[in-house]
Design an enzyme around this catalytic site. Structure first.
Site, PDB file in Angstrom:
ATOM      1  N   GLU A 194      -6.260   0.784  -2.744  1.00  0.00           N
ATOM      2  CA  GLU A 194      -4.712   1.353  -2.196  1.00  0.00           C
ATOM      3  C   GLU A 194      -4.290   2.308  -2.691  1.00  0.00           C
ATOM      4  O   GLU A 194      -3.340   2.263  -3.791  1.00  0.00           O
ATOM      5  CB  GLU A 194      -3.718   0.165  -2.178  1.00  0.00           C
ATOM      6  CG  GLU A 194      -1.893   0.100  -1.501  1.00  0.00           C
ATOM      7  CD  GLU A 194      -1.265  -0.765  -1.458  1.00  0.00           C
ATOM      8  OE1 GLU A 194      -1.706  -1.637  -2.022  1.00  0.00           O
ATOM      9  OE2 GLU A 194      -0.095  -0.261  -0.749  1.00  0.00           O
ATOM     10  N   LYS A 235      -6.659   0.579   1.499  1.00  0.00           N
ATOM     11  CA  LYS A 235      -5.558   0.868   2.294  1.00  0.00           C
ATOM     12  C   LYS A 235      -5.097   2.087   1.525  1.00  0.00           C
ATOM     13  O   LYS A 235      -3.652   2.318   0.464  1.00  0.00           O
ATOM     14  CB  LYS A 235      -4.983  -0.167   1.867  1.00  0.00           C
ATOM     15  CG  LYS A 235      -3.837  -0.888   1.758  1.00  0.00           C
ATOM     16  CD  LYS A 235      -3.197  -1.824   1.553  1.00  0.00           C
ATOM     17  CE  LYS A 235      -1.495  -2.671   2.043  1.00  0.00           C
ATOM     18  NZ  LYS A 235      -1.213  -3.988   1.672  1.00  0.00           N
ATOM     19  N   SER A 247       2.416  -0.590   5.357  1.00  0.00           N
ATOM     20  CA  SER A 247       3.622   0.491   5.802  1.00  0.00           C
ATOM     21  C   SER A 247       4.669   1.009   5.112  1.00  0.00           C
ATOM     22  O   SER A 247       4.998   2.087   6.012  1.00  0.00           O
ATOM     23  CB  SER A 247       4.319  -0.912   7.078  1.00  0.00           C
ATOM     24  OG  SER A 247       4.888  -1.819   5.850  1.00  0.00           O
ATOM     25  N   GLY A 248       4.747   0.730   4.457  1.00  0.00           N
ATOM     26  CA  GLY A 248       5.449   1.931   3.453  1.00  0.00           C
ATOM     27  C   GLY A 248       6.977   2.170   3.541  1.00  0.00           C
ATOM     28  O   GLY A 248       7.316   3.236   2.994  1.00  0.00           O
ATOM     29  N   SER A 291      -2.089  -3.553   7.507  1.00  0.00           N
ATOM     30  CA  SER A 291      -2.239  -4.291   6.146  1.00  0.00           C
ATOM     31  C   SER A 291      -1.261  -4.362   5.757  1.00  0.00           C
ATOM     32  O   SER A 291      -0.200  -3.806   4.627  1.00  0.00           O
ATOM     33  CB  SER A 291      -3.082  -3.812   4.482  1.00  0.00           C
ATOM     34  OG  SER A 291      -2.976  -4.405   3.930  1.00  0.00           O
TER      35      SER A 291
HETATM   36  P1  13P Z   1       4.003  -2.045   3.030  1.00  0.00           P
HETATM   37  O1  13P Z   1       3.605  -2.620   4.050  1.00  0.00           O
HETATM   38  O2  13P Z   1       6.201  -2.795   2.586  1.00  0.00           O
HETATM   39  O3  13P Z   1       4.495  -1.235   2.640  1.00  0.00           O
HETATM   40  O4  13P Z   1       3.580  -2.919   1.814  1.00  0.00           O
HETATM   41  C1  13P Z   1       1.793  -3.048   2.470  1.00  0.00           C
HETATM   42  C2  13P Z   1       2.186  -3.012   0.514  1.00  0.00           C
HETATM   43  O5  13P Z   1       0.909  -4.169   0.151  1.00  0.00           O
HETATM   44  C3  13P Z   1       1.757  -2.445  -0.257  1.00  0.00           C
HETATM   45  O6  13P Z   1       1.121  -2.957  -1.222  1.00  0.00           O
END
Ligand code: 13P
Length: 341
Positions: A178, A220, A262-263, A290
């Site tokens: 990620e 991711k 989702s960020g 994810s």
């Molecule tokens: P968000 O979808 O809230 O960004 O979290 C995903 C995540 O695992 C961040 O490391």
């Protein structure tokens, strides 16, 4: 390393219509989520909340291929004594574990961070495998600002991701790789695109040097979006088009799945963007979610720490899981969003 086994775990996590529930908030991060709903951040509350998600049986079985856990949660038992990991496995979903130890200031590169957690990782992975984890997650954080990211920042983060991924595969665990380019700031979508391309090119270069088998990993990434404070916010079609362009340029088709974070996007944006991309297929990889916040903000608000709200919270979670499952198939519509709600 048994690559066939890693590949089949990865495929199970991103099976058609399935995605990943990111429930791996550290104790500090879940504090921020609980503060919003006025819930004290106790071990029991964290357990009760996660138990209600994992016991949302129909949604877990149909839409959630994997669940990312935090160290505390992978060791926790439900109120009736059943290990939480067993609830996830019973739903046919794969338990996973966050193994990074957070982004820390990178010496020599003001404003940038590098994610720590490599020391002792081999031993921790062996223990997590015994506890039931079959995949792991490591998040690198790339901020956009004046003069950043630098080559040093990207290289350090990509190198750490690759060393983590190789250790995971050595221990029979599928790495979720990620590299998150943040949405913070007022940069436009073109800058997000340029930084994300550079980031992904560096990451796949380091994965190659580290002998990571692409067939046994999940990527991711962030989507290609303008900064939160950018005056020009782009349409769903523009975001989908830019994101697919970047992924096609940077992600080899040997990678079985791409599962977005989702960020900080709104729940509905995160769903709409994913659906638009899948509707533009066929694509060389499974493209799914994810999500942490975009799956959990609604159930958290509905629950608010009260036992009498558990059913309401579960139906809020089931609704978001269904909407994102439809999006992973390219079949979500606004009409369905309203109807199901
Ligand atoms: P968000 O979808 O809230 O960004 O979290 C995903 C995540 O695992 C961040 O490391």
């Amino acid at each position: 390393m048994n690559l066939d086994e890693l590949n089949s775990i990865a495929k199970k996590m991103v099976a058609p219509g399935k995605g990943i529930l990111a429930a791996d908030e550290s104790t500090g991060t879940i504090q921020k989520r609980f503060d919003k709903i006025g819930v004290p951040n106790t071990e029991d509350n964290r357990r009760d909340y996660r138990e209600l998600l994992f016991r949302t049986e129909a949604a877990m079985k149909s839409h959630i291929g994997g669940v990312i856990l935090f160290d505390e949660t992978i060791r926790q038992k439900a109120k009736d004594g059943t290990p939480l990991v067993k609830l996830i496995e019973a739903a046919g979903s794969v338990p996973g574990i966050k193994v990074d130890q957070g982004a820390k200031p990178l010496a020599g590169s003001p404003g940038e961070t590098v994610t720590e957690g490599l020391d002792g990782l081999r031993e921790r992975l062996k223990e997590y495998h015994k506890l039931g984890a079959r995949f792991a997650k490591w998040r690198a954080v790339i901020d956009i600002g004046p003069g950043i990211p630098s080559y040093n920042g990207l290289n350090a983060n990509a190198h750490a991701l690759a060393r983590y991924a190789a250790l995971c595969q050595e221990n029979g665990i599928v790495p979720i790789v990620e590299p998150e380019v943040l949405m913070d700031g007022d940069h436009d979508i073109a800058r997000c695109e340029a930084v994300t391309v550079w980031t992904l090119k560096e990451v796949f270069q380091q994965l190659f040097y580290a002998n990571v088998a692409l067939e046994g990993m999940i990527l991711k990434p962030n989507m290609i979006v303008p900064g939160k404070n950018c005056p020009k916010q782009n349409s769903v079609a523009e975001v989908a088009e830019a994101t697919l362009r970047v992924l096609k340029q940077c992600v080899p088709s040997a990678v079985p799945g791409i599962a977005f974070l989702s960020g900080g996007q709104s729940d509905e944006d995160a769903t709409a963007h994913l659906s638009a991309m899948n509707a533009a297929g066929p694509l060389p990889w499974a493209l799914t979610f994810s999500y942490g916040r975009a799956l959990q903000a609604a159930p958290q608000a509905a629950w608010s720490g009260k036992a009498e709200n558990i059913a309401k919270a579960q139906s809020a979670f089931a609704h978001r899981a269904l909407m994102n499952s439809l999006a992973a198939l390219g079949k979500w519509t606004e009409a369905q969003e309203k109807k199901a709600a």
